[in-house]
Design an enzyme around this catalytic site. Structure first.
Site, PDB file in Angstrom:
ATOM      1  N   CYS A 216      19.535 109.674  42.531  1.00  0.00           N
ATOM      2  CA  CYS A 216      18.438 109.275  41.651  1.00  0.00           C
ATOM      3  C   CYS A 216      17.112 109.335  42.395  1.00  0.00           C
ATOM      4  O   CYS A 216      17.050 109.086  43.589  1.00  0.00           O
ATOM      5  CB  CYS A 216      18.718 107.869  41.149  1.00  0.00           C
TER       6      CYS A 216
ATOM      7  N   CYS B  67      15.015 105.162  43.858  1.00  0.00           N
ATOM      8  CA  CYS B  67      15.134 104.280  45.028  1.00  0.00           C
ATOM      9  C   CYS B  67      15.308 105.099  46.297  1.00  0.00           C
ATOM     10  O   CYS B  67      16.419 105.239  46.806  1.00  0.00           O
ATOM     11  CB  CYS B  67      16.342 103.355  44.876  1.00  0.00           C
TER      12      CYS B  67
ATOM     13  N   GLN C 106       1.483  95.746  34.665  1.00  0.00           N
ATOM     14  CA  GLN C 106       2.164  95.765  35.966  1.00  0.00           C
ATOM     15  C   GLN C 106       3.664  95.563  35.771  1.00  0.00           C
ATOM     16  O   GLN C 106       4.078  94.695  35.014  1.00  0.00           O
ATOM     17  CB  GLN C 106       1.604  94.649  36.856  1.00  0.00           C
TER      18      GLN C 106
ATOM     19  N   CYS D 127      -2.483 101.558  44.448  1.00  0.00           N
ATOM     20  CA  CYS D 127      -1.048 101.840  44.426  1.00  0.00           C
ATOM     21  C   CYS D 127      -0.749 103.121  45.191  1.00  0.00           C
ATOM     22  O   CYS D 127       0.360 103.630  45.156  1.00  0.00           O
ATOM     23  CB  CYS D 127      -0.537 101.932  42.988  1.00  0.00           C
TER      24      CYS D 127
HETATM   25  N1  SAH Z   1      -5.916  96.390  36.534  1.00  0.00           N
HETATM   26  C1  SAH Z   1      -4.900  96.623  35.538  1.00  0.00           C
HETATM   27  C2  SAH Z   1      -4.546  98.104  35.352  1.00  0.00           C
HETATM   28  C3  SAH Z   1      -4.303  98.903  36.589  1.00  0.00           C
HETATM   29  S1  SAH Z   1      -3.512 100.466  36.352  1.00  0.00           S
HETATM   30  C4  SAH Z   1      -3.675  95.796  35.805  1.00  0.00           C
HETATM   31  O1  SAH Z   1      -3.536  95.217  36.876  1.00  0.00           O
HETATM   32  O2  SAH Z   1      -2.823  95.706  34.925  1.00  0.00           O
HETATM   33  C5  SAH Z   1      -4.815 101.592  36.222  1.00  0.00           C
HETATM   34  C6  SAH Z   1      -5.461 101.622  34.858  1.00  0.00           C
HETATM   35  O3  SAH Z   1      -6.516 102.573  34.930  1.00  0.00           O
HETATM   36  C7  SAH Z   1      -4.567 102.044  33.712  1.00  0.00           C
HETATM   37  O4  SAH Z   1      -4.656 101.100  32.694  1.00  0.00           O
HETATM   38  C8  SAH Z   1      -5.145 103.392  33.265  1.00  0.00           C
HETATM   39  O5  SAH Z   1      -5.056 103.596  31.876  1.00  0.00           O
HETATM   40  C9  SAH Z   1      -6.587 103.269  33.686  1.00  0.00           C
HETATM   41  N2  SAH Z   1      -7.330 104.497  33.974  1.00  0.00           N
HETATM   42  C10 SAH Z   1      -6.876 105.683  34.429  1.00  0.00           C
HETATM   43  N3  SAH Z   1      -7.891 106.529  34.673  1.00  0.00           N
HETATM   44  C11 SAH Z   1      -9.029 105.867  34.371  1.00  0.00           C
HETATM   45  C12 SAH Z   1     -10.433 106.207  34.430  1.00  0.00           C
HETATM   46  N4  SAH Z   1     -10.833 107.397  34.852  1.00  0.00           N
HETATM   47  N5  SAH Z   1     -11.326 105.269  34.063  1.00  0.00           N
HETATM   48  C13 SAH Z   1     -10.922 104.037  33.634  1.00  0.00           C
HETATM   49  N6  SAH Z   1      -9.624 103.677  33.557  1.00  0.00           N
HETATM   50  C14 SAH Z   1      -8.684 104.566  33.922  1.00  0.00           C
END
Ligand code: SAH
Length: 462
Positions: free
Chosen positions: A80, A83, A290, A416
């Site tokens: 897979c 992991c 998340q 991330c």
């Molecule tokens: N801070 C939030 C989301 C983080 S994930 C949390 O902790 O839940 C990153 C987010 O960025 C996602 O929701 C995605 O849709 C958004 N995203 C991706 N590209 C982007 C861009 N160019 N401008 C603004 N948001 C964006």
């Protein structure tokens, strides 16, 4: 060295690459990359692809297992793609991730090794590093005999390995998949075929609010409806405790992107709720949320602490999703402005602000790299603190340069992907900022992925 395809070498694994592959050296320093081997193993490996100074090799036999090798919980761990490092003890997984982030800060970010050592705080790992995921997306396909199957893609392919019991997911997943696949077999509903574009069933998305027990099931189909969808809804709602939302998402494109743009509710509510700390969040199928709630709470607490709010600050939260970080910030700040590209997520964010009676947060739909410069040029917006939490590709150049020009006192970077983090930190540190703290959070145990939170201070206003 003259290394040829199919030759077998015995090698000691002395390091691991960023994708979790074992690394060992033959004479003359010739490097072998051996997937599925862990640091400390002595293995026999068969050469798959040989280049001038290095080769990719397949693990044939572990002649002396590493002291840090553990028995995998899942019998599919090797095939897979999910992991990559389940065979490594959890303690060593954390060490591997901390080292990976530090190496990226040094190699890509250009920071001094001593400085990076001092910078990084104690890693935040998990006590229970299995069954932590609140979301799973299962592809549906057909086996040779025509039976519907579901499971996971084998690493880097679209071959489905049948497995309904992922060791990272919620316990309910299996029962939900059984109900859906039995129903579809019974009604002769075919799986989608990537090669021909025919068939209906593409993916099953399951999300669970761990603190509320609410479950969302969204079936992604190559069409607009499912035969007798009400019957399937009955079965799910009768048999699954916590079932809250069942919807159908249409994706008729020939694409690797899982979800299409249109979602239609079949039964229950459009959103499920979950709580983090003392805040409650509504989550719709298309919004990012998340995946590891236990670690998310720690990350948000860290981001909040790095933000150093006193109640007087204006804060921008870029890439805000459904406004989770924004609302934690809002409780400690004068005003918070969130920016996010997915319209449904911004709808959720506004709803979440209201739901938690937070009135000092505003949200904008759009790309961070467009909304921020536009608001800055036209309205002269201001920020004491900027928090960013971009997807893996990191922040766009226009976003970073606007941040540098806005000169907030502090920038909190939640990342991330430590390679793009290091790249962006290099830019910010060349443009008025100084990196003062960093810490990794293991949101994805058993995988090579890791979250990092960093604090940058403005050199002038400090
Ligand atoms: N801070 C939030 C989301 C983080 S994930 C949390 O902790 O839940 C990153 C987010 O960025 C996602 O929701 C995605 O849709 C958004 N995203 C991706 N590209 C982007 C861009 N160019 N401008 C603004 N948001 C964006």
């Amino acid at each position: 060295m003259n290394v040829l395809k199919n030759q077998i070498y015995t090698v000691t694994i002395t390091d691991m690459g960023s994708d979790g592959e074992g690394i060992g050296h033959l004479e003359d320093g010739y490097t072998l990359f051996v997937k599925d081997a862990v640091i400390g193993d002595v293995v026999k490996a068969r050469i798959v692809k040989a280049k001038k100074g290095y080769a990719f090799a397949r693990l044939e036999e572990i002649t002396e297992p590493s002291a840090d090798r553990v028995k995998t919980v899942c019998s599919f761990a090797r095939q897979c793609g999910g992991c990559q490092i389940q065979a490594l003890s959890y303690e060593k997984q954390i060490e591997f991730k901390n080292r990976k982030v530090k190496n990226n800060l040094i190699r890509i970010g250009g920071f001094e090794p001593d400085f990076v050592e001092r910078l990084m705080e104690e890693p935040a790992g998990m006590e229970e590093p299995f069954h932590y995921r609140n979301k799973a997306q299962f592809p549906i396909g057909t086996d040779k005999s025509g039976r519907l199957i579901t499971g996971f893609y084998a690493g880097r392919t679209h071959t489905i390995i049948e497995n309904r019991d992922c060791a990272l997911g919620a316990a309910e997943n299996r029962k939900i998949l059984d109900i859906i696949l039995d129903f579809c077999e019974e009604k002769k509903i075919p799986a989608y075929e990537e090669t021909t574009g025919e068939g209906l069933l593409r993916h099953v998305l399951i999300r669970k609010g761990f603190s509320t027990g609410q479950i969302m099931v969204c079936l992604i189909v190559n069409g607009a409806s499912l035969p007798e969808e009400g019957v399937l809804a009955d079965r799910l709602f009768e048999r699954i405790a916590g079932m809250t939302s069942f919807s159908l998402n249409s994706n008729t494109e020939n694409t690797n992107v899982i979800m299409g743009k249109k979602t239609r509710l079949i039964r229950g509510q459009e959103r499920i709720e979950d709580t983090i700390g003392d805040l409650t969040f509504s989550i719709s199928p298309l919004s990012f949320y998340q995946v590891n709630p236990v670690q998310t709470e720690k990350i948000y607490a860290q981001a909040l602490s790095y933000a150093g709010l006193t109640g007087e600050e204006t804060v921008w939260d870029l890439y805000c999703g459904i406004g989770t970080i924004s609302l934690f910030l809002a409780k400690k700040a004068k005003a918070v402005y969130g920016v996010e590209i997915v319209p449904q997520a911004i709808e959720d964010a506004k709803r979440n602000a209201e739901r938690n009676q937070i009135s000092n947060a505003r949200f904008y739909v759009g790309k961070a790299e467009e909304v921020l410069p536009e608001k800055y040029e036209k309205e002269g917006i201001y920020a004491d603190v900027i928090v960013v939490d971009p997807p893996r590709k990191g922040c766009d150049g226009a976003c970073l340069s606007t941040m540098a020009r806005m000169k907030p006192k502090r920038i909190v970077y939640v990342s991330c992907d430590s390679a793009t983090l290091a790249r962006d930190l290099k830019y910010l540190c060349g443009n008025g900022y100084e990196l003062v703290k960093g810490r990794i959070f293991d949101n994805f145990p058993q995988s090579v992925h890791v979250e990092t939170v960093c604090l940058l201070n403005n050199r002038k206003t400090d």
